[in-house]
Design a protein around this motif. Structure first.
Motif, short mmCIF file in Angstrom:
data_model
loop_
_atom_site.label_atom_id
_atom_site.label_comp_id
_atom_site.label_asym_id
_atom_site.label_seq_id
_atom_site.Cartn_x
_atom_site.Cartn_y
_atom_site.Cartn_z
N GLU A 1 8.26 37.62 -62.91
CA GLU A 1 7.96 37.25 -61.52
C GLU A 1 7.60 35.77 -61.44
N LEU A 2 6.81 35.30 -62.40
CA LEU A 2 6.44 33.89 -62.43
C LEU A 2 7.67 33.01 -62.62
N LEU A 3 8.54 33.40 -63.54
CA LEU A 3 9.76 32.62 -63.78
C LEU A 3 10.61 32.55 -62.52
N THR A 4 10.74 33.67 -61.83
CA THR A 4 11.52 33.68 -60.58
C THR A 4 10.95 32.69 -59.58
N ALA A 5 9.63 32.71 -59.42
CA ALA A 5 8.98 31.81 -58.45
C ALA A 5 9.10 30.36 -58.87
N GLN A 6 8.90 30.09 -60.16
CA GLN A 6 8.98 28.72 -60.65
C GLN A 6 10.39 28.14 -60.49
N LEU A 7 11.39 28.95 -60.79
CA LEU A 7 12.76 28.47 -60.62
C LEU A 7 13.08 28.21 -59.15
N ALA A 8 12.65 29.11 -58.28
CA ALA A 8 12.92 28.93 -56.85
C ALA A 8 12.30 27.64 -56.33
N GLU A 9 11.13 27.30 -56.84
CA GLU A 9 10.42 26.11 -56.36
C GLU A 9 10.93 24.83 -56.99
N HIS A 10 11.22 24.87 -58.29
CA HIS A 10 11.48 23.63 -59.02
C HIS A 10 12.93 23.46 -59.48
N VAL A 11 13.66 24.56 -59.65
CA VAL A 11 15.07 24.48 -60.07
C VAL A 11 15.85 25.45 -59.19
#
Length: 384
Positions: A295-305
């Motif tokens: 879930e964290l990876l999904t959110a981080q990618l959506a925001e930064h990549v």
């Protein structure tokens, strides 16, 4: 939830994950966990060391197989017969030695890319020829191409090497699909070797189905490969199991040279037994940590990549990333290693369907995921 060891302690490890690259690279490639061992396993291994118990395995000792059977009964409602099981060093040995007895030299063996890269090596080692039947991909989920497998078997292939659950996709094959696969294989008089090493790592809301439970046909022509090495992070301790459910397949397991089992590791026997017997709560906590990291990876990618997309599976701690929109070529992992100093597994290693993809290991601290995404984002910014 399970928490990862501190990065400064991880960098003291001598395993491949922490020695393959220079210290400035963040390693998120090979399937090793950054989590500490389950306490019952660590305590049992410490007792063995205290006793200087570092000798050979006793392959007549069924306690490790029994622990797996108890775990399978508890988690999947399946109690494999311990008397029909056998030991080996690892799942790769189960696959190669099993295939050697299921096929004749030169026979075709079906694999379903994107799939675990060593499958391409195991089959020729066993004397076979790789036949690729890529998974069906609708852009969201992957599924077995049953029609393609049927055609491959009709054309002469003699076995299917199944990845159940899938690596790298995290696909959890449903019972109906596996039952239909068993009927197709039976119709052609072929066999299945099912690699089920990731089975204990199925996520909440998903149901793992052991191949040998789906039909009488599956039991007749199938062998499963089982191990605690992925779920308990025991790859270096070398223990896996052949699982059979029919007289025909049991005869194959019993025909194996004694040395196939003797080469397993005593610490692997001990750790696997303790894990399946006494670390079930640890498994649940670890899967919860993996799901939180996804879930964290999904959110981080959506925001930064935002061009990157996690193809979310329902099992394993391995994230399958679609990076094609980033315009980094067929092998984005190579670019990311060179420019962001983050080590991923190239999607190309999993077959042609992996072009533009990469695999990332999320069995780590949340801070590691944040740092990996930050590095990739900054590298992409520098490129622009």
């Amino acid at each position: 939830m399970t928490h990862a060891d501190p990065i400064e302690d991880l960098r003291k490890r001598e395993s491949e994950k922490w020695t393959a690259y220079p210290a400035d690279v963040l390693p998120l490639f090979v399937a090793e966990m950054d989590f500490p061992l389950a306490p019952p396993i660590k305590e049992a291994l410490a007792r063995a060391l205290e006793l200087n118990d570092t000798g050979y395995v006793n392959t007549l000792d069924t306690r490790t197989a029994q622990a797996f059977a108890d775990f399978a009964d508890d988690r999947w409602g399946w109690r494999p017969d311990v008397a029909r099981m056998g030991y080996a060093t690892d799942v790769s040995t189960v696959i190669v030695e099993g295939l050697r007895r299921l096929i004749a030299p030169g026979d075709g063996v079906v694999i379903t890319p994107p799939v675990y890269p060593p499958f391409w090596d195991f089959i020729p080692e066993a004397g076979g020829v790789v036949i690729e039947v890529p998974m069906l991909d609708d852009g969201t989920d992957y599924a077995l191409d049953l029609g393609g497998i049927d055609r491959a078997l009709a054309a002469g292939a003699r076995a299917v090497l199944l990845c159940n659950p899938g690596n790298p996709t995290g696909t959890v094959h449903d019972r109906a699909t596996l039952a239909e696969l068993s009927r197709i294989v039976a119709r052609h008089g072929a066999s299945v070797l099912s690699d089920e090493i990731h089975a204990p790592l199925v996520h909440a809301g998903a149901t793992f189905t052991p191949y040998l439970t789906v039909s009488d046909e599956a039991r007749d022509h199938g062998i499963a490969a089982a191990s605690g090495s992925k779920v308990f992070n025991l790859a270096g301790l070398k223990t896996a199991m052949f699982v059979s459910e029919s007289d025909r397949m049991t005869a194959i397991v019993r025909s194996l040279p004694v040395e196939v089992g003797v080469r397993a590791g005593l610490f692997g026997f001990i750790a696997t037994r303790e894990g399946f017997s006494h670390a079930r709560d640890w498994v649940d906590a670890t899967v919860a940590a993996v799901e939180a990291n996804l879930e964290l990876l999904t959110a981080q990618l959506a925001e930064h990549v935002p061009g990157a997309r996690l193809r979310r599976g329902r099992a394993t701690y391995l994230a399958w990333l679609d990076l094609r929109a980033l315009d980094l070529g067929d092998d984005p992992a190579a670019w990311i290693l060179a420019h962001a100093r983050v080590a991923l597994v190239s999607g190309l290693d999993f077959g042609p369907a992996g072009a533009g993809f990469a695999r990332l290991n999320v069995a780590c601290a949340p801070e590691t995921i944040v740092e990996a995404v930050r590095r990739i984002s900054e590298a992409l910014g520098d490129r622009r």
